[in-house]
Design a protein around this motif. Structure first.
Motif, PDB file in Angstrom:
ATOM      1  N   MET A   1       0.853  -1.201   0.000  1.00 18.67           N
ATOM      2  CA  MET A   1       0.000   0.000   0.000  1.00 18.67           C
ATOM      3  C   MET A   1       0.885   1.247   0.000  1.00 18.67           C
ATOM      4  O   MET A   1       1.758   1.407   0.847  1.00 18.67           O
ATOM      5  N   VAL A   2       0.654   2.147  -0.958  1.00 17.55           N
ATOM      6  CA  VAL A   2       1.433   3.368  -1.071  1.00 17.55           C
ATOM      7  C   VAL A   2       0.928   4.392  -0.054  1.00 17.55           C
ATOM      8  O   VAL A   2      -0.255   4.712   0.005  1.00 17.55           O
ATOM      9  N   VAL A   3       1.850   4.891   0.772  1.00 21.49           N
ATOM     10  CA  VAL A   3       1.514   5.876   1.796  1.00 21.49           C
ATOM     11  C   VAL A   3       1.637   7.288   1.250  1.00 21.49           C
ATOM     12  O   VAL A   3       0.829   8.172   1.542  1.00 21.49           O
ATOM     13  N   GLY A   4       2.672   7.522   0.451  1.00 25.10           N
ATOM     14  CA  GLY A   4       2.895   8.847  -0.077  1.00 25.10           C
ATOM     15  C   GLY A   4       4.079   8.869  -1.022  1.00 25.10           C
ATOM     16  O   GLY A   4       4.649   7.828  -1.359  1.00 25.10           O
ATOM     17  N   ILE A   5       4.463  10.074  -1.424  1.00 19.72           N
ATOM     18  CA  ILE A   5       5.565  10.264  -2.364  1.00 19.72           C
ATOM     19  C   ILE A   5       6.543  11.275  -1.768  1.00 19.72           C
ATOM     20  O   ILE A   5       6.134  12.321  -1.249  1.00 19.72           O
ATOM     21  N   CYS A   6       7.839  10.962  -1.843  1.00 23.31           N
ATOM     22  CA  CYS A   6       8.867  11.854  -1.317  1.00 23.31           C
ATOM     23  C   CYS A   6       8.887  13.168  -2.087  1.00 23.31           C
ATOM     24  O   CYS A   6       8.817  13.173  -3.326  1.00 23.31           O
ATOM     25  N   VAL A   7       9.003  14.268  -1.353  1.00 18.18           N
ATOM     26  CA  VAL A   7       9.058  15.575  -1.986  1.00 18.18           C
ATOM     27  C   VAL A   7      10.169  16.397  -1.338  1.00 18.18           C
ATOM     28  O   VAL A   7      10.642  16.093  -0.246  1.00 18.18           O
ATOM     29  N   GLY A   8      10.557  17.468  -2.034  1.00 23.80           N
ATOM     30  CA  GLY A   8      11.539  18.394  -1.481  1.00 23.80           C
ATOM     31  C   GLY A   8      12.919  17.773  -1.379  1.00 23.80           C
ATOM     32  O   GLY A   8      13.225  16.755  -2.002  1.00 23.80           O
ATOM     33  N   GLU A   9      13.760  18.394  -0.571  1.00 25.57           N
ATOM     34  CA  GLU A   9      15.110  17.886  -0.358  1.00 25.57           C
ATOM     35  C   GLU A   9      15.087  16.745   0.654  1.00 25.57           C
ATOM     36  O   GLU A   9      14.465  16.843   1.701  1.00 25.57           O
ATOM     37  N   THR A  10      15.766  15.656   0.328  1.00 25.56           N
ATOM     38  CA  THR A  10      15.850  14.506   1.224  1.00 25.56           C
ATOM     39  C   THR A  10      17.255  14.414   1.796  1.00 25.56           C
ATOM     40  O   THR A  10      18.195  14.977   1.250  1.00 25.56           O
ATOM     41  N   SER A  11      17.382  13.686   2.914  1.00 24.89           N
ATOM     42  CA  SER A  11      18.691  13.500   3.536  1.00 24.89           C
ATOM     43  C   SER A  11      18.885  12.030   3.865  1.00 24.89           C
ATOM     44  O   SER A  11      18.009  11.197   3.610  1.00 24.89           O
ATOM     45  N   LEU A  12      20.021  11.720   4.463  1.00 25.39           N
ATOM     46  CA  LEU A  12      20.309  10.336   4.832  1.00 25.39           C
ATOM     47  C   LEU A  12      19.513   9.889   6.050  1.00 25.39           C
ATOM     48  O   LEU A  12      19.433   8.693   6.325  1.00 25.39           O
ATOM     49  N   THR A  13      18.919  10.830   6.769  1.00 23.40           N
ATOM     50  CA  THR A  13      18.234  10.487   8.018  1.00 23.40           C
ATOM     51  C   THR A  13      16.724  10.714   7.994  1.00 23.40           C
ATOM     52  O   THR A  13      16.015  10.131   8.805  1.00 23.40           O
ATOM     53  N   GLU A  14      16.231  11.546   7.063  1.00 20.88           N
ATOM     54  CA  GLU A  14      14.795  11.774   7.022  1.00 20.88           C
ATOM     55  C   GLU A  14      14.343  12.257   5.655  1.00 20.88           C
ATOM     56  O   GLU A  14      15.134  12.811   4.881  1.00 20.88           O
ATOM     57  N   VAL A  15      13.066  12.008   5.364  1.00 25.09           N
ATOM     58  CA  VAL A  15      12.466  12.480   4.115  1.00 25.09           C
ATOM     59  C   VAL A  15      11.083  13.044   4.420  1.00 25.09           C
ATOM     60  O   VAL A  15      10.440  12.653   5.396  1.00 25.09           O
ATOM     61  N   THR A  16      10.651  13.972   3.588  1.00 29.90           N
ATOM     62  CA  THR A  16       9.305  14.530   3.679  1.00 29.90           C
ATOM     63  C   THR A  16       8.460  13.926   2.560  1.00 29.90           C
ATOM     64  O   THR A  16       8.955  13.671   1.467  1.00 29.90           O
TER      65      THR A  16
END
Length: 500
Positions: A1-16
């Motif tokens: 089940m797809v929860v969402g899609i990554c957006v913006g700047e991502t890092s090694l420790t967290e994503v939005t």
């Protein structure tokens, strides 16, 4: 089940991410990219609407937009990266590509995550009751644990569940029971061994008793008189010449005899006065017939030292005495090279009301030895569990040595800040979730668990004391009994032929 899609700047420790459906905080997700399957946890969620932003101050305009039924609602969340599922949860070396889908973690992946070598079952995932949460026993026993919560959040139930699980491994658990909650408890996996709060003075050091009577370190003359009386009192107990079990009274009598000499030092009187001041507080602490407390400890039992009838000063003396002797005994075993003896001396100490025994802003004997065992105990098989409903008043140094934490509901910001400053793995987003936890729900983190976890703690199946008193029912029952007695009296009067 797809929860969402990554957006913006991502890092090694967290994503939005942005989503069109509402997931839940604490849910685990996976992100597939660069040939990896990375596990993450949803730590933050925001629901918003671009058309209904905070810059609109016209109530009628907001009302009109709401009636139209705008479709500009959005859900934004933050995922903490926990590691590569296929590489022992090592953190990835490359960030997620924006536009990558985020999916709910499969049940089988989660079961594998919570599979540990020496499992202690705490409960299940808050958001998935079919996934058991097991933590590893060894990191708890060797690297210490803190159980923290506001009053009524489920702290005592959590401690009881933990004790019962440890008993299944025959681990000797020692509870400093400040309120008598465990003296009559019943555990499915073991029995309670109740230990009296008594110390045989033969097993106490001179410095321990000197501090009890408040002989100052720089009071050299007083210390000399006190030391002589201490040694004589010990000798009298050993050969049976003492006519009382009150160790302080024996010392007082010895000094009194000396004070009768016209040439006696006047400071003997000062020492006697200090012993008099301590007599009421500590006379019941000593028992010349008591065995060494550590010799009373039984494996496969909850060894409960009932401190409910003693004051804080006596409790501090007992805690420091036991921890000091336990650490010294384990060090002696380690120095002898006897590994089996060292392991036999292993104990897991649970300290209820840790904010009393290890206060943050004042010194005490118990605090000193709690800090010592927290720093050195893991090398000698001694484990600590600090339990408190007032984390902000627990000694920061001792708390920072707790490499595992079970944190139930905490509302006070100062409590939250104090706990976060003592834990490297408690993120701000998880701290923000602490006030919203329900009774029995907890954040579990540290070396005992591969990943931070939101857990619904199991309900303890045994019996213990310590639940809130049902005061209303008690007085309601009194009123009902009085009404019933009055009815009976009226009926007896009628039966005797009298009429009102």
């Amino acid at each position: 089940m797809v929860v969402g899609i990554c957006v913006g700047e991502t890092s090694l420790t967290e994503v939005t991410f942005i989503s069109d459906k509402m997931p839940k905080v604490g849910e685990y997700v996976t992100i597939d990219y660069d040939g990896k399957k990375v596990l993450g946890m949803i730590e933050n969620l925001i629901r918003g609407n671009d058309a209904l932003n905070v810059d609109i101050n016209d109530f009628k305009a907001i009302q009109k937009i709401s009636r139209i039924g705008v479709e500009d609602n959005y859900i934004r969340g933050k995922v903490k990266i926990l590691g590569d599922v296929n590489d022992n949860l090592k953190l990835p070396r490359t960030p997620v590509l924006p536009g990558t889908e985020i999916k709910l973690a499969d049940r089988e992946i989660l079961k594998e995550i919570f599979k540990v070598r020496n499992p202690l079952k705490l409960g299940c995932l808050v958001n998935q009751s079919d996934v058991e949460v097991n933590v590893d026993a060894n990191p708890i026993l060797s690297r210490h644990l803190a159980i923290l919560a506001m009053t009524g959040a489920g702290k005592s139930n959590t401690v009881s569940v933990l004790i019962d699980q440890l008993l299944s491994y025959s681990v000797p658990v020692f509870v400093f029971d400040m309120h008598g909650e465990y003296r009559d408890a019943e555990f499915p996996n073991g029995d309670v061994n109740l230990i009296r709060p008594k110390i045989n003075p033969r097993y106490m050091t001179f410095n321990e008793i000197r501090r009890l009577v408040n002989i100052p370190k720089n009071g050299y003359i007083q210390e000399r008189h006190f030391r002589r009386a201490f040694r004589t009192a010990n000798d009298m107990l050993k050969d049976g010449r003492a006519n009382t079990n009150n160790f302080l009274q024996i010392m007082h009598n010895i000094l009194h005899e000396e004070s009768l000499d016209e040439k006696a030092d006047k400071q003997i009187i000062d020492v006697m006065n200090k012993i008099d001041d301590s007599m009421d507080r500590y006379s019941k602490l000593f028992d010349k017939n008591a065995a060494n407390i550590l010799s009373n400890i039984k494996h496969s039992h909850v060894n409960v030292l009932d401190l409910s009838q003693v004051d804080e000063s006596v409790a501090s003396v007992l805690v420091s005495h036991i921890l000091r002797n336990s650490l010294q005994r384990s060090k002696d075993a380690a120095n002898s090279g006897n590994k089996d003896e060292l392991m036999d001396n292993s104990i897991f100490f649970i300290l209820e009301e840790a904010h009393i025994l290890a206060p943050n802003k004042r010194d005490s004997d118990s605090k000193t030895w709690i800090q010592r065992v927290a720093r050195e105990g893991r090398k000698f098989g001694l484990g600590l569990c600090l339990v408190s409903q007032s984390p902000k008043t627990v000694d920061h140094d001792a708390l920072s040595q707790m490499n595992n934490m079970i944190i139930l509901r905490l509302v006070e910001p100062e409590d939250q800040r104090h706990v976060q400053s003592a834990s490297e793995s408690l993120s701000q987003d998880l701290v923000n979730q602490l006030p919203s936890l329900n009774v029995g729900e907890a954040v579990v983190l540290g070396l005992m668990s591969k990943v931070p976890t939101l857990v619904k703690i199991d309900e303890f199946k045994g019996r213990r004391h310590g639940d809130d008193m049902d005061i209303v029912s008690h007085f309601k029952n009194i009123k009902e009994k009085e009404a019933e007695q009055l009815r009976i009296q009226e009926q007896e009067t009628l039966d005797m032929g009298y009429d009102y």
